[in-house]
Motif scaffolding. Structure first.
Motif, mmCIF file in Angstrom:
data_model
loop_
_atom_site.group_PDB
_atom_site.id
_atom_site.type_symbol
_atom_site.label_atom_id
_atom_site.label_comp_id
_atom_site.label_asym_id
_atom_site.label_seq_id
_atom_site.Cartn_x
_atom_site.Cartn_y
_atom_site.Cartn_z
ATOM 1 N N UNK A 163 -28.253 19.023 9.486
ATOM 2 C CA UNK A 163 -28.104 17.784 10.118
ATOM 3 C C UNK A 163 -29.101 17.673 11.259
ATOM 4 N N UNK A 164 -28.883 16.833 12.492
ATOM 5 C CA UNK A 164 -29.063 16.819 13.095
ATOM 6 C C UNK A 164 -28.258 16.372 14.069
ATOM 7 N N UNK A 165 -28.110 17.090 15.549
ATOM 8 C CA UNK A 165 -27.345 15.724 16.010
ATOM 9 C C UNK A 165 -27.374 16.817 17.720
ATOM 10 N N UNK A 166 -27.755 15.827 18.538
ATOM 11 C CA UNK A 166 -27.966 15.722 19.985
ATOM 12 C C UNK A 166 -29.243 16.977 19.768
ATOM 13 N N UNK A 167 -30.890 16.281 18.522
ATOM 14 C CA UNK A 167 -31.927 16.503 19.112
ATOM 15 C C UNK A 167 -31.509 18.729 18.761
ATOM 16 N N UNK A 168 -30.407 18.716 18.115
ATOM 17 C CA UNK A 168 -30.667 19.683 17.454
ATOM 18 C C UNK A 168 -30.843 20.642 16.087
ATOM 19 N N UNK A 169 -30.581 20.961 14.868
ATOM 20 C CA UNK A 169 -31.560 20.337 13.745
ATOM 21 C C UNK A 169 -29.981 21.769 13.523
ATOM 22 N N UNK A 170 -29.206 22.105 13.070
ATOM 23 C CA UNK A 170 -28.238 22.492 12.509
ATOM 24 C C UNK A 170 -27.962 22.719 10.737
ATOM 25 N N UNK A 171 -28.327 24.075 10.338
ATOM 26 C CA UNK A 171 -28.335 24.362 8.480
ATOM 27 C C UNK A 171 -27.442 25.310 8.464
ATOM 28 N N UNK A 172 -26.626 24.766 7.497
ATOM 29 C CA UNK A 172 -25.316 25.550 6.436
ATOM 30 C C UNK A 172 -25.570 26.085 5.537
ATOM 31 N N UNK A 173 -24.976 27.244 4.628
ATOM 32 C CA UNK A 173 -25.000 27.599 3.084
ATOM 33 C C UNK A 173 -23.681 27.994 2.748
ATOM 34 N N UNK A 174 -23.628 27.457 1.752
ATOM 35 C CA UNK A 174 -22.245 28.117 1.451
ATOM 36 C C UNK A 174 -22.967 29.428 0.520
ATOM 37 N N UNK A 175 -21.420 30.303 0.413
ATOM 38 C CA UNK A 175 -21.333 32.065 -0.297
ATOM 39 C C UNK A 175 -20.207 32.063 -0.814
ATOM 40 N N UNK A 176 -20.755 32.424 -1.759
ATOM 41 C CA UNK A 176 -19.360 32.369 -3.367
ATOM 42 C C UNK A 176 -19.034 33.229 -3.393
ATOM 43 N N UNK A 213 -17.177 24.185 19.674
ATOM 44 C CA UNK A 213 -15.951 24.134 20.395
ATOM 45 C C UNK A 213 -16.803 22.812 21.599
ATOM 46 N N UNK A 214 -16.992 21.448 20.264
ATOM 47 C CA UNK A 214 -17.698 20.304 21.237
ATOM 48 C C UNK A 214 -16.358 19.380 20.808
ATOM 49 N N UNK A 215 -16.484 18.271 21.209
ATOM 50 C CA UNK A 215 -15.984 17.155 21.500
ATOM 51 C C UNK A 215 -16.054 15.618 20.764
ATOM 52 N N UNK A 216 -17.949 16.031 19.984
ATOM 53 C CA UNK A 216 -18.311 14.694 19.421
ATOM 54 C C UNK A 216 -17.912 13.661 18.220
ATOM 55 N N UNK A 217 -17.639 12.220 18.852
ATOM 56 C CA UNK A 217 -16.689 11.772 18.275
ATOM 57 C C UNK A 217 -17.298 11.129 17.505
ATOM 58 N N UNK A 218 -19.128 10.278 17.590
ATOM 59 C CA UNK A 218 -19.769 9.455 17.584
ATOM 60 C C UNK A 218 -20.407 9.641 16.035
ATOM 61 N N UNK A 219 -19.412 9.723 14.714
ATOM 62 C CA UNK A 219 -20.446 10.158 13.092
ATOM 63 C C UNK A 219 -22.466 9.206 12.967
ATOM 64 N N UNK A 220 -22.096 8.700 14.187
ATOM 65 C CA UNK A 220 -23.692 7.784 13.971
ATOM 66 C C UNK A 220 -23.887 8.652 14.756
ATOM 67 N N UNK A 221 -24.143 9.715 15.527
ATOM 68 C CA UNK A 221 -25.469 10.348 16.561
ATOM 69 C C UNK A 221 -25.103 11.547 15.283
ATOM 70 N N UNK A 222 -24.601 11.948 13.699
ATOM 71 C CA UNK A 222 -25.218 12.618 13.361
ATOM 72 C C UNK A 222 -26.090 11.835 12.049
ATOM 73 N N UNK A 223 -27.688 12.872 12.027
ATOM 74 C CA UNK A 223 -29.078 12.803 11.029
ATOM 75 C C UNK A 223 -28.771 13.448 9.907
#
Length: 82
Positions: free
Chosen positions: A59-72, A31-41
């Motif tokens: 990926x890292x955004x705003x000094x937080x690392x986020x992990x996502x995993x696909x489940x089939x 529920x955020x509103x980041x608009x600049x893709x260059x902020x994503x590493x």
């Protein structure tokens, strides 16, 4: 005949290599509103603890690392893993 379940995960991983897609997913889930893709590493973990473990998307955004995993398939343990 053995089915290949990896293709869905591979497509998800390819989509999440895009900074724009990663940012869109992050905004939707947080529920955020980041608009600049260059902020994503984009970060790729390969050959970590186990030689066979590889994350689907991270990926890292705003000094937080986020992990996502696909489940089939349905996985009742997924909430515990997060």
């Amino acid at each position: 005949m053995r089915k290949n379940r990896e293709y869905k995960s591979d497509v998800f991983s390819m989509l999440m290599e895009s900074k724009e897609n990663a940012l869109e997913v992050y905004n939707a889930l947080n529920d955020s509103e980041y608009t600049n893709p260059e902020e994503v590493e984009i970060v790729q973990l390969e050959r970590g603890v186990s030689l066979s473990i590889r994350n689907d998307a991270s990926f890292i955004i705003d000094m937080n690392i986020n992990f996502y995993e696909h489940q089939s398939t349905y996985n009742p343990n997924m909430p515990l893993r997060s």
